[in-house]
Write an enzyme that holds these catalytic residues in place. Structure first.
Site, PDB file in Angstrom:
ATOM      1  N   SER A   1       0.835  -1.209   0.000  1.00  0.00           N
ATOM      2  CA  SER A   1       0.000   0.000   0.000  1.00  0.00           C
ATOM      3  C   SER A   1       0.867   1.256   0.000  1.00  0.00           C
ATOM      4  O   SER A   1       1.947   1.273   0.588  1.00  0.00           O
ATOM      5  CB  SER A   1      -0.876  -0.014   1.254  1.00  0.00           C
ATOM      6  OG  SER A   1      -1.332   1.276   1.553  1.00  0.00           O
TER       7      SER A   1
ATOM      8  N   TYR B   1      -2.400   5.578  -3.869  1.00  0.00           N
ATOM      9  CA  TYR B   1      -3.460   6.525  -3.524  1.00  0.00           C
ATOM     10  C   TYR B   1      -3.052   7.863  -4.092  1.00  0.00           C
ATOM     11  O   TYR B   1      -1.866   8.220  -4.049  1.00  0.00           O
ATOM     12  CB  TYR B   1      -3.569   6.693  -2.001  1.00  0.00           C
ATOM     13  CG  TYR B   1      -4.437   5.682  -1.300  1.00  0.00           C
ATOM     14  CD1 TYR B   1      -5.724   5.401  -1.743  1.00  0.00           C
ATOM     15  CD2 TYR B   1      -3.982   5.038  -0.156  1.00  0.00           C
ATOM     16  CE1 TYR B   1      -6.522   4.486  -1.071  1.00  0.00           C
ATOM     17  CE2 TYR B   1      -4.781   4.120   0.524  1.00  0.00           C
ATOM     18  CZ  TYR B   1      -6.053   3.853   0.055  1.00  0.00           C
ATOM     19  OH  TYR B   1      -6.848   2.963   0.709  1.00  0.00           O
TER      20      TYR B   1
ATOM     21  N   HIS C   1     -13.665  -2.381  -0.699  1.00  0.00           N
ATOM     22  CA  HIS C   1     -12.724  -1.994   0.342  1.00  0.00           C
ATOM     23  C   HIS C   1     -13.063  -2.696   1.667  1.00  0.00           C
ATOM     24  O   HIS C   1     -12.862  -2.147   2.751  1.00  0.00           O
ATOM     25  CB  HIS C   1     -12.757  -0.469   0.536  1.00  0.00           C
ATOM     26  CG  HIS C   1     -11.405   0.143   0.780  1.00  0.00           C
ATOM     27  ND1 HIS C   1     -10.645   0.723  -0.204  1.00  0.00           N
ATOM     28  CD2 HIS C   1     -10.666   0.271   1.914  1.00  0.00           C
ATOM     29  CE1 HIS C   1      -9.513   1.191   0.316  1.00  0.00           C
ATOM     30  NE2 HIS C   1      -9.492   0.917   1.598  1.00  0.00           N
TER      31      HIS C   1
ATOM     32  N   ARG D   1     -15.254  -0.832   4.177  1.00  0.00           N
ATOM     33  CA  ARG D   1     -14.671   0.241   4.983  1.00  0.00           C
ATOM     34  C   ARG D   1     -15.037   1.629   4.464  1.00  0.00           C
ATOM     35  O   ARG D   1     -14.696   2.622   5.070  1.00  0.00           O
ATOM     36  CB  ARG D   1     -13.136   0.089   5.032  1.00  0.00           C
ATOM     37  CG  ARG D   1     -12.718  -1.121   5.852  1.00  0.00           C
ATOM     38  CD  ARG D   1     -11.283  -1.533   5.565  1.00  0.00           C
ATOM     39  NE  ARG D   1     -10.258  -0.779   6.259  1.00  0.00           N
ATOM     40  CZ  ARG D   1      -9.831  -1.005   7.480  1.00  0.00           C
ATOM     41  NH1 ARG D   1     -10.386  -1.969   8.199  1.00  0.00           N
ATOM     42  NH2 ARG D   1      -8.858  -0.294   8.011  1.00  0.00           N
TER      43      ARG D   1
ATOM     44  N   ARG E   1      -8.211  -8.868   5.416  1.00  0.00           N
ATOM     45  CA  ARG E   1      -8.146  -9.037   6.873  1.00  0.00           C
ATOM     46  C   ARG E   1      -7.605 -10.400   7.323  1.00  0.00           C
ATOM     47  O   ARG E   1      -6.862 -10.453   8.310  1.00  0.00           O
ATOM     48  CB  ARG E   1      -9.533  -8.790   7.473  1.00  0.00           C
ATOM     49  CG  ARG E   1      -9.997  -7.323   7.377  1.00  0.00           C
ATOM     50  CD  ARG E   1     -11.380  -7.201   7.965  1.00  0.00           C
ATOM     51  NE  ARG E   1     -11.913  -5.844   7.999  1.00  0.00           N
ATOM     52  CZ  ARG E   1     -12.758  -5.348   7.090  1.00  0.00           C
ATOM     53  NH1 ARG E   1     -13.150  -6.080   6.074  1.00  0.00           N
ATOM     54  NH2 ARG E   1     -13.229  -4.115   7.215  1.00  0.00           N
TER      55      ARG E   1
HETATM   56  C1  LIG Z   1      -6.301  -2.611   7.867  1.00  0.00           C
HETATM   57  C2  LIG Z   1      -6.644  -2.394   6.430  1.00  0.00           C
HETATM   58  C3  LIG Z   1      -5.946  -1.440   5.699  1.00  0.00           C
HETATM   59  C4  LIG Z   1      -6.247  -1.243   4.353  1.00  0.00           C
HETATM   60  N1  LIG Z   1      -5.512  -0.353   3.632  1.00  0.00           N
HETATM   61  C5  LIG Z   1      -5.716  -0.248   2.290  1.00  0.00           C
HETATM   62  C6  LIG Z   1      -4.858   0.568   1.504  1.00  0.00           C
HETATM   63  O1  LIG Z   1      -3.938   1.195   2.010  1.00  0.00           O
HETATM   64  N2  LIG Z   1      -5.113   0.607   0.171  1.00  0.00           N
HETATM   65  C7  LIG Z   1      -6.136  -0.090  -0.426  1.00  0.00           C
HETATM   66  O2  LIG Z   1      -6.298  -0.020  -1.644  1.00  0.00           O
HETATM   67  N3  LIG Z   1      -6.939  -0.874   0.308  1.00  0.00           N
HETATM   68  C8  LIG Z   1      -6.743  -0.985   1.642  1.00  0.00           C
HETATM   69  N4  LIG Z   1      -7.541  -1.822   2.377  1.00  0.00           N
HETATM   70  C9  LIG Z   1      -8.602  -2.617   1.713  1.00  0.00           C
HETATM   71  C10 LIG Z   1      -8.054  -3.955   1.249  1.00  0.00           C
HETATM   72  O3  LIG Z   1      -7.148  -3.810   0.197  1.00  0.00           O
HETATM   73  C11 LIG Z   1      -9.174  -4.884   0.764  1.00  0.00           C
HETATM   74  O4  LIG Z   1      -9.900  -4.247  -0.247  1.00  0.00           O
HETATM   75  C12 LIG Z   1     -10.123  -5.294   1.899  1.00  0.00           C
HETATM   76  O5  LIG Z   1      -9.381  -5.595   3.056  1.00  0.00           O
HETATM   77  C13 LIG Z   1     -10.938  -6.512   1.474  1.00  0.00           C
HETATM   78  O6  LIG Z   1     -11.873  -6.858   2.447  1.00  0.00           O
HETATM   79  P1  LIG Z   1     -11.672  -8.098   3.461  1.00  0.00           P
HETATM   80  O7  LIG Z   1     -10.407  -7.812   4.197  1.00  0.00           O
HETATM   81  O8  LIG Z   1     -12.838  -8.023   4.376  1.00  0.00           O
HETATM   82  O9  LIG Z   1     -11.630  -9.326   2.643  1.00  0.00           O
HETATM   83  C14 LIG Z   1      -7.274  -2.006   3.730  1.00  0.00           C
HETATM   84  C15 LIG Z   1      -7.967  -2.954   4.477  1.00  0.00           C
HETATM   85  C16 LIG Z   1      -7.665  -3.160   5.800  1.00  0.00           C
HETATM   86  C17 LIG Z   1      -8.414  -4.203   6.579  1.00  0.00           C
END
Ligand SMILES: Cc1cc2nc3c(=O)[nH]c(=O)nc-3n(C[C@H](O)[C@H](O)[C@H](O)COP(=O)(O)O)c2cc1C
Length: 388
Positions: free
Chosen positions: A104, A127, A266, A269, A321
């Site tokens: 990331s 990003y 995401h 989130r 996760r």
């Molecule tokens: C702690 C955390 C940090 C994340 N940071 C980013 C990030 O920096 N860039 C990004 O594109 N997605 C980020 N994501 C989203 C993940 O890439 C991914 O889309 C998401 O975790 C998928 O859902 P799941 O973990 O429930 O399967 C993040 C997710 C989590 C849990």
């Protein structure tokens, strides 16, 4: 640890609440996050018998490369919060299992280090923060470091409100008040190791003059259509656009010359009233047509979920996760166990489905999907209007 849920429970015990909630938390009431998982459970697979499935292979070709497994590690910022050197552990696992790891922009490890640790298995996620120019500098660094896959995340025009983070006072840089102090004091192993190894902070927004420019809540809406065109012109390698949930957007991204689309919400989130990501894949597949590379994440918690995503139209999947739960639970051992569990479950399920190779997983393995609440509502509304 025999499942993602085991890893989650262990991580919950071992990590300070602020860190565990940062990982598990989501937008709003966390409905979309929960829906991502429950929708997988509603998809049924069709068992088949008497096929020769004694030899099965999980090797998957994606964007011109063979990976040993059809899943990789999704980009996640600040992984080192969960465990010191987490990014390095993931990089080693990526090499060991020959799967991709996407670093990331908001990672607590430098772009250049990840490329060294993970070699060609490293992808970089971008990003577009408060300064388009500093994002372009990161692209340049990724190019110089030798990355060949760039993932542009477009579903965070603005960081959503995540109530757990607010309740816990989670912010960047860390603020340590009495509440956080108590949380850390009651998790001494995490606190001591983090203290010894240094509190992690975003490494890639640091400019040449040493200013830490990462502003977590700054708009990231610079990732617009014009930016995508500009990026396509300057990035000569594979370009993936992440966070796509609409067939119309997918078509436009396809036309703008991206090499792949990454279907994801995401992990719930960002928008708490979004559909589950898995329910969107088949629509996006239908829009972009067969043969256009699609990647998927959000809600995958086991090997059978990976099969369901592939059968719904994805060519490749990413784990979010579950990776951080495994690291929080048992560090390197946990991570490798989890990856092996996913692979084993996938392989065993393929045996039950009469499928020996990943490329043979398609919609024919899907039995039926019981309608989601939203779909039931839609059907009853249609029925009501036809009666009126
Ligand atoms: C702690 C955390 C940090 C994340 N940071 C980013 C990030 O920096 N860039 C990004 O594109 N997605 C980020 N994501 C989203 C993940 O890439 C991914 O889309 C998401 O975790 C998928 O859902 P799941 O973990 O429930 O399967 C993040 C997710 C989590 C849990």
């Amino acid at each position: 640890m025999f499942s993602t849920e085991d890893a989650r429970k262990l991580a919950r015990k071992k990590l300070p609440r602020l860190v565990f909630d940062f990982v598990e938390g989501a937008a709003g009431k966390e409905v979309t996050s929960a829906r991502n998982e429950s929708c997988f459970d509603e998809i049924l697979l069709q068992p088949r018998v008497m096929a020769d499935v004694s030899q099965r292979s999980l090797v998957t070709r994606f964007l011109g490369r063979d990976y040993d497994l059809p899943f990789g590690v999704a980009p996640m910022g600040m992984c080192n919060l969960v465990r010191p050197r987490a990014d390095k552990l993931v990089a080693e696992a990526a090499r060991l299992h020959n799967i991709p790891i996407c670093l990331s922009s908001a990672a607590s490890s430098p772009i250049e280090d990840m490329r060294k640790w993970a070699g060609e298995n490293a992808w970089f996620q971008l990003y577009v923060g408060h300064s388009v120019e500093s994002s372009l500098q990161m692209v340049e660094r990724a190019k110089l470091a030798g990355y060949e896959t760039l993932v542009l995340t477009v579903d965070v025009p603005q960081l959503s409100r995540r109530p757990r983070d607010q309740r816990n006072g989670f912010d960047m840089p860390f603020r340590i008040g009495p509440k956080q102090f108590f949380d850390f004091a009651t998790h001494p192993v995490w606190s001591l190791t983090s203290l010894i190894c240094g509190v992690p902070k975003p490494q890639n927004f640091i400019s040449e003059d040493g200013d830490d420019k990462f502003v977590r809540r700054a708009s990231r809406a610079g990732a617009d259509w014009q930016f995508l065109d500009r990026l396509r012109d300057i990035w000569p390698h594979h370009l993936i656009v992440k966070g796509v949930m609409s067939a119309d957007d997918a078509l436009r991204i396809q036309r703008s010359g991206a090499d792949a689309i990454y279907v994801s919400n995401h992990g719930g989130r960002q928008l708490d009233s979004a559909p589950s990501a898995i329910s969107t894949v088949s629509k996006i597949r239908a829009a972009v047509g067969q043969g256009f590379p699609l990647i998927f994440d959000s809600g995958i918690r086991g090997g059978e979920d990976v099969i369901k995503a592939l059968a719904s139209g994805a060519d490749f999947t990413m784990l979010g996760r579950p990776i951080l739960y495994a690291l929080g639970a048992e560090a390197r051992v946990g991570l490798n166990s989890l990856i092996k569990l996913f692979a084993e479950d996938m392989s065993l399920a393929m045996a039950q489905l009469g499928v020996a190779n990943v490329e043979d997983i398609n919609e024919s393995v899907l039995l039926e999907r019981s309608p989601t609440v939203g779909e039931k509502l839609n059907t009853s509304l249609q029925f009501a209007s036809s009666q009126a």
